[in-house]
Design an enzyme around this catalytic site. Structure first.
Site, PDB file in Angstrom:
ATOM      1  N   ASP A 155      -8.600   5.707  16.598  1.00  0.00           N
ATOM      2  CA  ASP A 155      -8.766   5.182  15.242  1.00  0.00           C
ATOM      3  C   ASP A 155      -9.751   4.014  15.204  1.00  0.00           C
ATOM      4  OD1 ASP A 155      -7.097   7.023  14.158  1.00  0.00           O
ATOM      5  OD2 ASP A 155      -5.389   5.693  13.905  1.00  0.00           O
ATOM      6  N   GLY A 156      -9.750   3.188  16.256  1.00  0.00           N
ATOM      7  CA  GLY A 156     -10.688   2.071  16.305  1.00  0.00           C
ATOM      8  C   GLY A 156     -12.126   2.541  16.292  1.00  0.00           C
TER       9      GLY A 156
ATOM     10  N   ARG B 261       3.662 -19.494   0.099  1.00  0.00           N
ATOM     11  CA  ARG B 261       3.597 -20.322   1.293  1.00  0.00           C
ATOM     12  C   ARG B 261       4.129 -19.503   2.459  1.00  0.00           C
ATOM     13  NH1 ARG B 261       4.306 -23.851  -2.798  1.00  0.00           N
ATOM     14  NH2 ARG B 261       3.276 -25.896  -2.680  1.00  0.00           N
TER      15      ARG B 261
ATOM     16  N   ASP C   6       2.718 -17.485   6.518  1.00  0.00           N
ATOM     17  CA  ASP C   6       1.650 -17.243   7.493  1.00  0.00           C
ATOM     18  C   ASP C   6       0.439 -16.549   6.874  1.00  0.00           C
ATOM     19  OD1 ASP C   6       3.203 -18.411   9.375  1.00  0.00           O
ATOM     20  OD2 ASP C   6       3.553 -16.614  10.581  1.00  0.00           O
TER      21      ASP C   6
ATOM     22  N   TYR D  31      -1.476  -2.245  10.052  1.00  0.00           N
ATOM     23  CA  TYR D  31      -0.920  -3.603  10.094  1.00  0.00           C
ATOM     24  C   TYR D  31       0.163  -3.790   9.036  1.00  0.00           C
ATOM     25  CZ  TYR D  31      -0.950  -8.751  10.159  1.00  0.00           C
ATOM     26  OH  TYR D  31      -0.605 -10.078  10.224  1.00  0.00           O
TER      27      TYR D  31
ATOM     28  N   SER E  64       3.541  -2.751  10.162  1.00  0.00           N
ATOM     29  CA  SER E  64       4.119  -3.603  11.195  1.00  0.00           C
ATOM     30  C   SER E  64       4.712  -4.885  10.629  1.00  0.00           C
ATOM     31  CB  SER E  64       3.060  -3.939  12.253  1.00  0.00           C
ATOM     32  OG  SER E  64       2.094  -4.845  11.741  1.00  0.00           O
TER      33      SER E  64
ATOM     34  N   ALA F 252       5.544 -13.465   6.875  1.00  0.00           N
ATOM     35  CA  ALA F 252       6.420 -14.609   7.163  1.00  0.00           C
ATOM     36  C   ALA F 252       6.391 -15.653   6.043  1.00  0.00           C
ATOM     37  CB  ALA F 252       6.032 -15.247   8.498  1.00  0.00           C
TER      38      ALA F 252
END
Length: 268
Positions: free
Chosen positions: A46-47, A148, A150, A163, A166, A185
Site C-alpha cells: 500500500d505504501g 484539546r 493529541d 490510521y 487504529s 486522545a
C-alpha cells in the site's frame, strides 16, 4: 496503452517487476511511459501505491491504478506476485472499467492569507509534537467544539481502514463519499469537553480546524509538514477521484475481512 510501473526495491518485488516488464513487452501497443501513463501498475504494498498516487496526483483524472502486492496483504493491492500473467491477460482482454474512490482535499490558509492545497488518498492529521493541541473545530463554518488533546484525523472512506481505524474510527464504505473526523486522545473533564466520538459528515459539508497554536504538525498520507502561523485548515471531499481497474478489484468488505479478520468463505 502507456504504462508506468512503480515499485519498491525488495528482492521479491524486483523479480516480479522483471517478469511483468517481460510480459508487457510482448503486447502490441504497449509503451512504457513514466511521465504520462494511462495505467500505473504498482508492485510492493500500500505504501508503494500511495507514493505513486502522490507522484501522479496532478494527472489523477486520466490514470487507472493496478496494485500488485509482494509482501503482506495490501488493502489497495488486489493482485499477488504469482498472478502477474493473469493480471496482464485481464488487462488486455477486457474493456477498461474503473472502481472510483473519493479523495480528501486539504486547503491550508496562512496568517498572510496564502492558500496551499493538498490531496490525500487516506487521511490528513493535525497534531502537536510534545504539547497538547488546542483547536476550534467548525462544521460548515459553524463552531462545533473546542478540542484539546493529541490531535485530530480526517480520513476518506478508504482511508478509514488505515490510521483512522487504529485510533478508534469507524470503517466506511467508499460509495458513501463521506469524510470522517476522529479524535486522538482528547481531554475530557469538568473543564474541557469534546464529543469524544468519531463523526461522519456528508459529501457537501466540510470541516475546518483553527489551531490555537503557532506551531504544530500536519500530515498528509503520513508525510509530515511543519506549520507555523497557520490561520485555518479546511477539509472536504475532492471533486477528483482515484480509479482502480475493476477487473481484479476485490469487493470492499472482502478486502476488509481479509486484511483484518482472515479469509472466511461461508455464505448464507
Amino acid at each position: 496503452m502507456r504504462i508506468a510501473i512503480a515499485h519498491n526495491t525488495n528482492e521479491e518485488t524486483l523479480k516480479v517487476v522483471a517478469h511483468l516488464k517481460k510480459i508487457l513487452a510482448t503486447k502490441e501497443g504497449v509503451v512504457f511511459d513514466a511521465k504520462y501513463p494511462d495505467v500505473v501498475i504498482t508492485v510492493g504494498g500500500d505504501g508503494t501505491l500511495i507514493n505513486a498516487f502522490h507522484r501522479y496526483e496532478k494527472q489523477i483524472s486520466s490514470i487507472r491504478f493496478i496494485g500488485i502486492h509482494t509482501g503482506h496483504l495490501g488493502f489497495y493491492t488486489d493482485w499477488q506476485g504469482q498472478d502477474v500473467d493473469k493480471m496482464v491477460d485481464a488487462l488486455f482482454l477486457r474493456e477498461p472499467e474503473s472502481a472510483k474512490y473519493p479523495l480528501l482535499e486539504v486547503e491550508l490558509t496562512t496568517e498572510s492569507n496564502e492558500r496551499k492545497h493538498y490531496l490525500a488518498l487516506n487521511e490528513s492529521a493535525v497534531k502537536r509534537v510534545s504539547h497538547t493541541l488546542e483547536a476550534n473545530v467548525y462544521i460548515d463554518g459553524k463552531l462545533f467544539e473546542n478540542f484539546r488533546g493529541d490531535g485530530l484525523c480526517v480520513s476518506t472512506p478508504t482511508g478509514s481502514t488505515a490510521y483512522n481505524k487504529s485510533i478508534g474510527g469507524a470503517v466506511i464504505h467508499p460509495k458513501l463519499k463521506a469524510l470522517q473526523m476522529t479524535e486522538i486522545a482528547s481531554i475530557n473533564n469538568r473543564v474541557f469537553r469534546t464529543l469524544s466520538s468519531p463523526i461522519v459528515i456528508a459529501p457537501d459539508q466540510w470541516i475546518t480546524i483553527v489551531p490555537n497554536s503557532d506551531h504544530f504538525v500536519m500530515t498528509v498520507d503520513g508525510n509530515r509538514i511543519n506549520l507555523h502561523n497557520a490561520k485555518k485548515i479546511d477539509f472536504r471531499i475532492s471533486n477528483k477521484e482515484i480509479r482502480f481497474d475493476r477487473f481484479g478489484h476485490t469487493h470492499f468488505w472482502s478486502r476488509v475481512q481479509s486484511a483484518f479478520i482472515g479469509d472466511k468463505h461461508d455464505t448464507i
